[in-house]
Scaffold this active site. Structure first.
Site, PDB file in Angstrom:
ATOM      1  N   GLU A  23      28.775  31.965  33.003  1.00  0.00           N
ATOM      2  CA  GLU A  23      28.406  32.202  31.606  1.00  0.00           C
ATOM      3  C   GLU A  23      29.539  31.857  30.635  1.00  0.00           C
ATOM      4  O   GLU A  23      30.693  32.220  30.869  1.00  0.00           O
ATOM      5  CB  GLU A  23      28.017  33.671  31.444  1.00  0.00           C
ATOM      6  CG  GLU A  23      27.598  34.069  30.035  1.00  0.00           C
ATOM      7  CD  GLU A  23      27.132  35.517  29.979  1.00  0.00           C
ATOM      8  OE1 GLU A  23      27.198  36.107  28.875  1.00  0.00           O
ATOM      9  OE2 GLU A  23      26.698  36.064  31.011  1.00  0.00           O
ATOM     10  N   HIS A  82      21.246  38.057  25.539  1.00  0.00           N
ATOM     11  CA  HIS A  82      22.527  38.758  25.702  1.00  0.00           C
ATOM     12  C   HIS A  82      22.529  40.095  24.967  1.00  0.00           C
ATOM     13  O   HIS A  82      22.118  40.186  23.817  1.00  0.00           O
ATOM     14  CB  HIS A  82      23.656  37.887  25.145  1.00  0.00           C
ATOM     15  CG  HIS A  82      24.909  38.654  24.849  1.00  0.00           C
ATOM     16  ND1 HIS A  82      25.196  39.154  23.592  1.00  0.00           N
ATOM     17  CD2 HIS A  82      25.934  39.028  25.651  1.00  0.00           C
ATOM     18  CE1 HIS A  82      26.348  39.789  23.629  1.00  0.00           C
ATOM     19  NE2 HIS A  82      26.817  39.732  24.859  1.00  0.00           N
ATOM     20  N   LYS A 111      33.776  39.815  34.535  1.00  0.00           N
ATOM     21  CA  LYS A 111      34.493  38.949  33.610  1.00  0.00           C
ATOM     22  C   LYS A 111      35.467  38.041  34.341  1.00  0.00           C
ATOM     23  O   LYS A 111      36.095  38.425  35.333  1.00  0.00           O
ATOM     24  CB  LYS A 111      35.267  39.798  32.584  1.00  0.00           C
ATOM     25  CG  LYS A 111      34.387  40.630  31.671  1.00  0.00           C
ATOM     26  CD  LYS A 111      33.505  39.770  30.803  1.00  0.00           C
ATOM     27  CE  LYS A 111      32.665  40.601  29.851  1.00  0.00           C
ATOM     28  NZ  LYS A 111      31.789  39.773  28.999  1.00  0.00           N
ATOM     29  N   GLU A 132      24.882  33.061  23.569  1.00  0.00           N
ATOM     30  CA  GLU A 132      25.001  34.334  22.856  1.00  0.00           C
ATOM     31  C   GLU A 132      25.769  34.195  21.549  1.00  0.00           C
ATOM     32  O   GLU A 132      25.571  34.999  20.630  1.00  0.00           O
ATOM     33  CB  GLU A 132      25.678  35.387  23.728  1.00  0.00           C
ATOM     34  CG  GLU A 132      27.174  35.170  23.946  1.00  0.00           C
ATOM     35  CD  GLU A 132      27.818  36.288  24.744  1.00  0.00           C
ATOM     36  OE1 GLU A 132      28.584  37.067  24.146  1.00  0.00           O
ATOM     37  OE2 GLU A 132      27.564  36.374  25.949  1.00  0.00           O
TER      38      GLU A 132
END
Length: 359
Positions: free
Chosen positions: A214, A290, A159, A240
């Site tokens: 992403e 996803h 992340k 997603e």
């Protein structure tokens, strides 16, 4: 064959540890796992099972399901979507669609990936992790990634977006240092940044050879994606958070993303993901759905342009593995394979989940 009944079972349990993503500068905490299972019963004794996070407005859809032939999936999808709440509750429609495909594969006596085309029996996965957590240091992050490599993982995701571009770039540098140059490194900002921040971050990490960046921006900031893609060589991935073929196709049409990431549990189910995959292939881009690895491993092994599969390990939440009769596990070569039992792999171990049922 006719649908005779449909119902939902919902479960909720605490995650073993609190983690956060980049969304809202690290304020998006993940405290619980929510699982809603849709069951569709037929007059021939075969039951389909689908899954989602939540299934609001299910009773309205149920009334429209009873009496339908469950094998006519496209007809049912269009019927439900055409209702006033079809788009509003597309998550519920998604779970129903997955259940219908599960049922169809069971009728055919084959795993879903084979029913859908069976391009391959395994595909490389990336281990999704690298979350923020209270008191988690960069050294802790490095140790986490080393653990994933010990499983022979060839790709890992972390992340970003919960800190400043400068601070997150340091975390990325540290991970690249410990995993070496040959392991694919993916980063996920969960829509946390504005264009200037995402651009700055991209410039700072270009040396780290990212496989993809992403959801750097708001999911619907299509113009921002185009500008960002023109300012970095790093491949962009997104989708997603979008709903259905139309929104996903809009993003594909920008030419800004190299990877489209529909989620079968959010965008309209198996039916929509397969259509999105076709549009992506026609535009020469990869698809990498996803989440929901139980079903997405089937879809990835049925689509020619599938790039890689997202994999959440048992260390992230062991109960999410014990819950399923046929959990998806990582192979020794860093790939994952769809279970070979008939269906979409959402049949559960009821005795495991029973203490966590909420409805």
């Amino acid at each position: 064959m006719k649908i005779t009944n449909a119902y939902v079972e919902s479960y909720r349990w605490e995650k073993p540890r609190v983690v956060t993503s980049g969304r809202g500068r690290g304020t998006q905490k993940y405290l619980y796992n929510n699982l809603s299972l849709v069951y569709i019963e037929t007059d021939e004794g075969i039951t389909g099972v689908g899954a989602g996070l939540r299934t609001p407005n299910f009773e309205t859809f149920k009334e429209l399901l009873i009496g339908e032939d469950p094998l006519c999936i496209e007809k049912i999808w269009q019927k439900l979507y055409a209702t006033r709440d079809g788009k509003k509750y597309i998550g519920t429609l998604s779970a129903i669609d997955i259940a219908l495909w599960d049922l169809k594969a069971k009728v055919a006596g084959m795993p879903l990936y084979k029913l859908l085309g069976g391009v391959r029996t395994r595909l490389e996965c990336y281990v999704a992790g690298g979350y923020y957590a209270p008191d988690k240091t960069i050294l802790d992050l490095q140790h986490e990634m080393e653990m994933y490599l010990s499983w022979n993982a060839k790709a890992v995701k972390m992340k970003v977006g919960g800190m400043s571009p400068q601070e997150d770039a340091k975390r990325v540098h540290a991970v690249r240092e410990v995993i070496g140059p040959d392991v694919k490194l993916l980063v996920d900002a969960n829509c946390a940044w504005k264009l200037n921040e995402a651009t700055e971050f991209a410039k700072r990490v270009e040396e780290d050879m990212l496989f993809w960046f992403e959801e750097p921006l708001d999911a619907l900031d299509f113009e921002g994606f185009k500008k960002l893609s023109g300012n970095t060589w790093i491949p962009l991935a997104a989708g997603e958070s979008l709903q259905g073929l139309f929104e996903e196709s809009q993003l594909i049409g920008t030419g800004a993303v190299s990877f489209i990431q529909p989620d079968a549990g959010l965008c309209g189910g198996v039916s929509q993901v397969m259509k999105i995959g076709n549009v992506a292939e026609a535009n020469h881009i990869w698809i990498a759905p996803h989440g929901l690895q139980q079903v997405h491993v089937h879809l990835n092994c049925a689509m020619n342009n599938a790039a890689i599969t997202e994999f959440y390990s048992p260390t992230f939440d062991k109960l999410a593995y014990d819950a399923y009769q046929y959990p998806v596990l990582i192979n020794e070569d860093g790939t994952v394979s769809p279970p070979e039992n008939p269906g979409a792999s959402f049949d559960i171990n009821r005795e495991v989940l029973a203490p966590y049922r909420i409805s």
